[in-house]
Write a protein that holds these residues in place. Sequence first.
Motif, PDB file in Angstrom:
ATOM      1  N   ILE A 187       0.895  -1.208  -0.011  1.00  0.00           N
ATOM      2  CA  ILE A 187       0.044   0.014   0.051  1.00  0.00           C
ATOM      3  C   ILE A 187       1.009   1.159   0.169  1.00  0.00           C
ATOM      4  N   CYS A 188       2.237   1.264   0.339  1.00  0.00           N
ATOM      5  CA  CYS A 188       3.181   2.281   0.234  1.00  0.00           C
ATOM      6  C   CYS A 188       3.632   2.435  -0.944  1.00  0.00           C
ATOM      7  N   SER A 190       2.215   2.225  -4.331  1.00  0.00           N
ATOM      8  CA  SER A 190       1.614   2.868  -5.503  1.00  0.00           C
ATOM      9  C   SER A 190      -0.022   3.247  -4.846  1.00  0.00           C
ATOM     10  N   GLU A 191      -0.470   4.319  -5.748  1.00  0.00           N
ATOM     11  CA  GLU A 191      -1.959   4.648  -5.566  1.00  0.00           C
ATOM     12  C   GLU A 191      -2.833   3.601  -5.629  1.00  0.00           C
ATOM     13  N   THR A 192      -2.550   2.602  -6.417  1.00  0.00           N
ATOM     14  CA  THR A 192      -3.663   1.458  -6.567  1.00  0.00           C
ATOM     15  C   THR A 192      -3.057   0.085  -6.410  1.00  0.00           C
ATOM     16  N   ALA A 196      -4.961  -4.333  -1.518  1.00  0.00           N
ATOM     17  CA  ALA A 196      -5.182  -2.952  -0.917  1.00  0.00           C
ATOM     18  C   ALA A 196      -6.132  -3.182   0.361  1.00  0.00           C
ATOM     19  N   ILE A 226       1.443   6.145   2.287  1.00  0.00           N
ATOM     20  CA  ILE A 226       0.304   5.501   1.823  1.00  0.00           C
ATOM     21  C   ILE A 226      -0.418   6.781   0.862  1.00  0.00           C
ATOM     22  N   GLN A 227      -0.199   6.603  -0.308  1.00  0.00           N
ATOM     23  CA  GLN A 227      -0.893   7.673  -1.419  1.00  0.00           C
ATOM     24  C   GLN A 227      -2.560   7.449  -1.472  1.00  0.00           C
ATOM     25  N   ASN A 228      -3.136   6.262  -1.221  1.00  0.00           N
ATOM     26  CA  ASN A 228      -4.393   6.283  -1.384  1.00  0.00           C
ATOM     27  C   ASN A 228      -5.214   6.574  -0.410  1.00  0.00           C
ATOM     28  N   LYS A 229      -6.002   7.699  -0.384  1.00  0.00           N
ATOM     29  CA  LYS A 229      -6.601   8.320   0.694  1.00  0.00           C
ATOM     30  C   LYS A 229      -7.889   7.413   1.119  1.00  0.00           C
ATOM     31  N   ALA A 230      -8.352   6.373   0.312  1.00  0.00           N
ATOM     32  CA  ALA A 230      -9.421   5.763   0.700  1.00  0.00           C
ATOM     33  C   ALA A 230      -8.939   4.613   1.836  1.00  0.00           C
ATOM     34  N   ILE A 231      -7.857   4.287   1.645  1.00  0.00           N
ATOM     35  CA  ILE A 231      -7.295   3.071   2.538  1.00  0.00           C
ATOM     36  C   ILE A 231      -6.998   3.694   3.886  1.00  0.00           C
TER      37      ILE A 231
END
Length: 342
Positions: A187-188, A190-192, A196, A226-231
Amino acid sequence: LVFTEEDKYGLYSNLLFKYFLAEGIVCGHELFVASAKEHPDNILKELPAPLLDDTHGEKLGDEAAAVKSEDFQDSMKIAWRYQNLPKIEASPTTYTKFGHYYDVSKKMPPELLQSIKWHSFYLHEELSSQPKMKACNMNSAYMRLLQSLQRIISQGGFDGSDPQKKPKNVLRIGIQSLGSLLWGDDICCSETPEDAHSLTKFLYVLRGLLRKSLSACIITVPAHLIQNKAIMERVTNLSDMVVGLESFIGSERETNPLYKDYHGLVHVHQIPRLNSLICDVSDTKDLAFRLKRKLFTIERLHLPPDLSDGVSRASKQELAGSAKLLSSGCGAMAIGKKHLDF
């Protein structure tokens, strides 16, 4: 479940992590330390030494005594009809015993460490000792950590659903740098990410274990990677308390004279809510921390007043200029009616 967002270099979050474990040792709790970066034995050897309560108690006790004597003198001067009114305290200086103080410059003596029971989980040893496994679409490292935790909770007598005859104790769980590449999570990266949901599933099961047992857990996560804000939103919702540490190292604030007394900011994103749908919001939101020679302290952020004439004059001119622009714009909108200008 306390979720701590690490600062960029992991310096201060690691210190907070060690404070949590040191408090458990002083209180006589049982410890469970899990890490994929540093061996738990080395983490426990680096814990700060507890300060004698007498040194801080005397200092704070003297302040409390001075405040009480002043209050007594003031009460002699106040008129009798105002004496029964509640007094508003601007700064609470009375000494209340809560927790313990620790000396960062010294290490905890080995006899204190030997006085309590503790368990360690070092991922590289666990991976080498057991065959590879993956179940429930969860990372194998997280699965092994959950199995180890479940075994200790059931065997150590911490399970609240199973009545125990022996005296009860609290299990303090510390998990370092969860979600990083060392745990086999992507999760650290990529954004996808491909995997996940492993961290979310792990926290969901962990929270269930904590709810049915006499235990408390602190987790440090490199949230800035962690680039994905949803996570991050899901992880926040699965935690009881979320605290973020923002260090000034390498940023513009490090050289800013306004922040010269502090080493970073503390962001309280979420605090535990008991029997309520929304959490209580604290009045104090501007918190900062600083690392002194012996103590790591968190206090209210106080910026020094800017008393220079040049800055104040410039700011006054800017305010005057912006006021003129605003009034001219409003006047044009109001078609020349001056009483609508502001």
